[in-house]
Enzyme design. Structure first.
Site, short mmCIF file in Angstrom:
data_model
loop_
_atom_site.label_atom_id
_atom_site.label_comp_id
_atom_site.label_asym_id
_atom_site.label_seq_id
_atom_site.Cartn_x
_atom_site.Cartn_y
_atom_site.Cartn_z
N LYS A 259 -16.52 -39.43 -8.96
CA LYS A 259 -17.71 -39.02 -9.94
C LYS A 259 -18.29 -40.21 -10.62
O LYS A 259 -17.75 -41.21 -11.09
CB LYS A 259 -16.93 -38.32 -11.26
CG LYS A 259 -17.76 -38.19 -12.54
CD LYS A 259 -17.34 -37.20 -13.45
CE LYS A 259 -17.95 -37.13 -14.87
NZ LYS A 259 -17.36 -36.54 -16.01
N ASP A 264 -22.00 -41.01 -20.06
CA ASP A 264 -22.29 -39.64 -20.51
C ASP A 264 -22.44 -39.47 -21.83
O ASP A 264 -21.72 -39.34 -22.71
CB ASP A 264 -20.64 -38.98 -20.08
CG ASP A 264 -20.81 -37.44 -20.18
OD1 ASP A 264 -21.95 -36.82 -20.46
OD2 ASP A 264 -19.74 -36.90 -20.12
N LYS A 271 -22.82 -35.34 -27.38
CA LYS A 271 -21.47 -35.54 -27.86
C LYS A 271 -21.58 -36.13 -29.26
O LYS A 271 -22.62 -36.69 -29.64
CB LYS A 271 -20.80 -36.73 -27.12
CG LYS A 271 -20.24 -36.13 -25.75
CD LYS A 271 -19.74 -37.26 -24.99
CE LYS A 271 -19.13 -36.94 -23.43
NZ LYS A 271 -18.10 -35.80 -23.34
N ASP A 341 -22.95 -31.15 -20.79
CA ASP A 341 -21.73 -31.94 -21.11
C ASP A 341 -20.77 -31.71 -19.99
O ASP A 341 -19.89 -32.58 -19.85
CB ASP A 341 -21.06 -32.10 -22.49
CG ASP A 341 -20.25 -33.36 -22.56
OD1 ASP A 341 -20.36 -34.21 -21.99
OD2 ASP A 341 -19.60 -33.27 -23.69
N GLU A 343 -21.02 -31.85 -17.04
CA GLU A 343 -21.97 -32.62 -16.05
C GLU A 343 -21.41 -33.08 -14.69
O GLU A 343 -21.78 -33.28 -13.67
CB GLU A 343 -23.07 -33.52 -16.26
CG GLU A 343 -22.48 -34.94 -16.74
CD GLU A 343 -21.20 -35.19 -17.42
OE1 GLU A 343 -20.94 -34.27 -18.25
OE2 GLU A 343 -20.36 -35.96 -16.95
N ARG A 345 -18.79 -31.92 -12.96
CA ARG A 345 -18.66 -30.87 -11.91
C ARG A 345 -19.93 -30.44 -11.38
O ARG A 345 -19.99 -30.02 -10.04
CB ARG A 345 -17.96 -29.49 -12.46
CG ARG A 345 -18.96 -28.86 -13.71
CD ARG A 345 -18.18 -28.01 -14.57
NE ARG A 345 -17.13 -28.84 -15.41
CZ ARG A 345 -16.36 -28.17 -16.32
NH1 ARG A 345 -16.30 -26.91 -16.24
NH2 ARG A 345 -15.38 -28.70 -17.12
N1 BES Z 1 -16.71 -37.08 -19.01
C1 BES Z 1 -16.40 -36.01 -19.89
C2 BES Z 1 -14.89 -35.98 -19.90
C3 BES Z 1 -14.13 -36.92 -20.69
C4 BES Z 1 -13.75 -36.55 -21.89
C5 BES Z 1 -13.85 -37.94 -19.87
C6 BES Z 1 -13.00 -37.56 -22.74
C7 BES Z 1 -12.88 -38.90 -20.76
C8 BES Z 1 -12.67 -38.70 -22.02
C9 BES Z 1 -16.88 -34.57 -19.21
O1 BES Z 1 -18.07 -34.83 -18.56
C10 BES Z 1 -17.11 -33.76 -20.53
O2 BES Z 1 -17.80 -33.94 -21.11
N2 BES Z 1 -16.36 -32.46 -20.07
C11 BES Z 1 -16.17 -31.68 -21.38
C12 BES Z 1 -16.28 -30.23 -20.40
C13 BES Z 1 -16.66 -29.27 -21.14
C14 BES Z 1 -17.98 -29.19 -21.83
C15 BES Z 1 -16.30 -27.80 -20.43
C16 BES Z 1 -15.04 -31.69 -21.77
O3 BES Z 1 -14.14 -32.23 -21.64
O4 BES Z 1 -15.16 -31.62 -23.41
ZN ZN Z 2 -18.67 -36.79 -18.08
ZN ZN Z 3 -19.70 -34.68 -20.13
#
Ligand code: BES
Ligand code: ZN
Ligand code: ZN
Length: 491
Positions: A259, A264, A271, A341, A343, A345
Site C-alpha cells: 500500500k 491519508d 480524518k 477513508d 482507501e 483496500r
Molecule cells: N491508513 C488508515 C489506517 C490506519 C489507521 C493506519 C491508524 C495506521 C494507523 C486507513 O486508510 C483507514 O483510514 N482505515 C479506516 C477504515 C475504516 C474507514 C473502515 C480505519 O481504520 O478507521
Molecule cells: Zn490509509
Molecule cells: Zn484511510
C-alpha cells in the site's frame, strides 16, 4: 547507524574501547569461554555496582585496565536472539554518547537450536538499529551528536567465518530497515508518487527491472479504483512494478504488493487532525517492498520476486471521490465507496487483481490498512490473514527467526455478507460498524485474489512507533522487512 565489524577477543585491547559482556539475571554471566577465567572477578564487580542482570540494565566497571560494559540480558532460559538484539541496542545507546568504538563479547549459543551466526546477527542488528536516528530535517548540536562510530563483534579465531557472515547478512537487513524508516519518516509532500517512482527506478539495477505506469496507463488498463482515490489530489498517481530475476532457474515466484498512500487525509470522509498526524506513514507497506528490493541484489535469493506498488495521495480536493460513488476495479467488480477513508483496500484491490493474473506461488500484501489492527494486536504484532495455511506457517516462522511477531486472524466467511452493497458488487466498508475491522479489510481484499496462495499483512499497528523501545526510535519502524528477507532466503 553505527558500523559493525567482526574481530577476535584475543586481539581486543583496552585502547579499542570498552568491552560489553552480558550479565544473567540472578547471578552469572553469558560469557565466551575465553573470558570464563575472569568470571569471579567480573561477578564481584557487578555485585559491587548492585547489578543483577535485569534486562535493560547497563553499567560500566573497570577490570585491570580494561573498561567493561556490563549489560543485563535477563533470565538464562530466556536468552535468545531477541534478548540479545534488545540488549545490544541498549548497550549501543549507552555507549553512543560516551565512546567512539566498542567491543561486544558474544556469548556462546545457549542451545543447539541457535548457531553462532544466528546470535551474531541478532547482536549486529540490535547494535545498528538501536543507533538509528532520523536527522534529515533536524539540526543536531555538538553535545547531542553521538560519538560512537563502530562496534566490533568479538569471538574466538574459530568463530571468525561465522562472525563475518553474520555481519554481512545483518548489514543487508539493517540497511533495508533504515532505508524504509527514512522513507516513512519523510514529510508527505516530499514523497510524491513520482518521487517514489524515481526512487524505485534507481533501485532497478542489475537483476531488477522497473516498469512504471502513469495515470494515462492506469486509465487504459482500467485501474479505476486507484484512479478514484487519486481524484481528490492535484498530484497524479502511479503504479510501480519491479521484477527481480535470479541467475539460473527460479525455485519460486513471489509477489509483494504494498500500500503506497503517500498521505491519508481520509478524503471527504476526513480524518480528525489527531488521526492525521501520523498519516505520512500510510505508504509503509510499499516502502517495505522497496526495502526488500533494495536488498535483493545483495543477498541474491534463488526466487523470482515481483513488487507491485500503487502510489497516490488520499486528499479531499474538489473532484474527490464522494461517498456513494461507484468504481469498477481492474477485475471488473464494482465497488460502492461509502467511506473515502477506507482507501487502502481500493488501491490494493486493483494491484492484487493485476498480480493475480500472473501465476505466482505466493502473493504477500503489506498494508497500513486498519486502525483496528492497532486495537486488536497493538504496535508489536502484525495481523495476518490468509487463504493458505502453509504460507502462513512459513511467514510466521520467518518472523520468529527475524524477531518480528505475526498473529493470524480468521477470514470468517460469515462476515462477508456485510460487504454486500445494494447498488454494486461490493461496498468498501462493512454495514456492521465497529466490529472486526481488520478482518473486514482482509475479506474485502480476498475478493480480488483468485486461488493463488495469498497472505495479507496489516501493519497499521507495527509500521509506526510512538515511543522509544529497545531497537526502535519514534516514527517508522521498517516492520516486516527483516521477516520478508528471512522468508525469501528460506525458499
Ligand atoms: N491508513 C488508515 C489506517 C490506519 C489507521 C493506519 C491508524 C495506521 C494507523 C486507513 O486508510 C483507514 O483510514 N482505515 C479506516 C477504515 C475504516 C474507514 C473502515 C480505519 O481504520 O478507521
Ligand atoms: Zn490509509
Ligand atoms: Zn484511510
Amino acid at each position: 547507524m553505527i558500523e559493525i565489524q567482526a574481530g577476535t577477543l584475543e586481539g581486543f585491547r583496552p585502547k579499542d574501547g570498552p568491552l560489553a559482556i552480558f550479565l544473567l539475571e540472578g547471578d552469572g554471566l553469558a560469557l565466551h569461554p575465553s573470558l570464563k577465567k575472569h568470571a569471579p572477578q567480573i561477578l564481584a564487580l557487578a555485585r559491587g555496582e548492585n547489578l543483577r542482570g535485569r534486562a535493560g540494565q547497563v553499567a560500566s566497571v573497570t577490570l585491570g585496565n580494561q573498561k567493561l560494559l556490563l549489560a543485563g540480558i535477563g533470565k538464562k532460559d530466556h536468552v535468545d536472539q531477541e534478548a540479545l538484539r534488545r540488549t545490544c541496542a541498549q548497550v549501543a545507546r549507552y555507549a553512543q554518547s560516551r565512546y567512539t568504538t566498542l567491543g561486544v563479547g558474544l556469548p556462546v549459543p545457549p542451545s543447539k537450536r541457535l548457531s553462532t551466526v544466528d546470535l551474531a546477527m541478532a547482536a549486529a542488528e540490535g547494535l545498528a538499529l538501536g543507533t538509528y536516528r532520523y536527522t534529515k530535517y533536524k539540526k543536531i548540536s555538538k553535545e547531542e551528536e553521538p560519538i560512537l562510530q563502530k562496534a566490533v563483534l568479538l569471538g574466538s579465531s574459530r568463530d571468525q567465518a561465522a562472525l563475518h557472515k553474520a555481519v554481512h547478512k545483518a548489514g543487508i537487513r539493517v540497511d533495508s530497515v533504515a532505508f524504509v524508516r527514512d522513507l516513512v519518516n519523510q514529510g508527505p509532500s516530499d514523497k510524491k508518487p513520482e518521487t517514489l517512482a524515481s526512487l524505485a527506478r534507481s533501485i532497478a539495477k542489475g537483476p531488477i527491472r522497473a516498469k512504471i505506469f502513469t495515470k494515462k496507463d492506469l486509465q487504459a488498463m482500467g485501474m479505476n479504483a486507484i484512479l478514484g482515490v487519486a481524484r481528490g489530489s492535484p498530484v497524479e498517481p502511479c503504479f510501480v512494478h519491479l521484477t527481480y530475476k535470479p541467475r539460473g532457474r527460479a525455485r519460486k515466484r513471489i509477489a509483494l504488493v504494498g500500500k503506497g498512500i503517500t498521505f491519508d487525509s481520509g478524503g471527504l470522509s476526513l480524518k480528525s487532525p489527531q488521526h492525521m498526524e501520523t498519516m505520512k506513514m500510510d505508504m509503509a507497506g510499499a516502502a517495505a517492498v522497496l526495502g526488500v528490493f533494495k536488498a535483493l541484489p545483495v543477498f541474491k535469493p534463488q526466487v523470482e520476486v515481483q513488487g507491485f506498488m500503487p502510489f497516490t495521495y488520499n486528499l479531499p480536493g474538489g473532484d474527490a471521490l464522494k461517498p456513494g460513488d461507484i468504481l469498477r476495479a481492474y477485475n471488473g467488480k464494482t465497488i460502492e465507496v461509502l467511506n473515502t477513508d477506507a482507501e487502502g483496500r481500493l488501491i490494493l484491490c486493483d494491484a492484487l487483481a493485476y498480480a493475480s493474473k500472473m501465476k505466482f506461488d505466493a502473493i504477500i500484501d503489506l498494508a497500513t490498512l486498519t486502525g483496528s489492527a492497532l486495537v486488536a494486536l497493538g504496535s508489536k504484532v502484525t495481523g495476518a490473514m490468509t487463504n493458505n495455511k502453509g504460507l502462513w506457517e512459513d511467514l510466521q516462522r520467518a518472523g520468529q527467526r527475524a524477531g518480528e511477531s505475526l498473529w493470524e486472524l480468521p477470514l470468517v466467511s460469515e462476515y462477508k455478507d456485510s460487504l454486500r452493497s445494494k447498488v454494486a458488487d461490493l461496498q468498501n466498508i462493512s454495514s456492521i460498524r465497529g466490529e472486526a475491522g481488520t478482518i473486514i479489510g482482509g475479506l474485502f481484499l480476498q475478493e480480488f485474489v483468485d486461488t493463488a496462495p495469498w497472505i495479507h499483512l496489516d501493519i497499521a499497528g507495527t509500521a509506526w512507533s510512538n515511543g522509544t523501545s529497545a531497537y526502535q526510535s519514534p516514527g517508522g519502524t521498517g516492520a516486516m522487512v527483516r521477516t520478508l528477507i528471512e522468508y525469501l532466503e528460506s525458499l
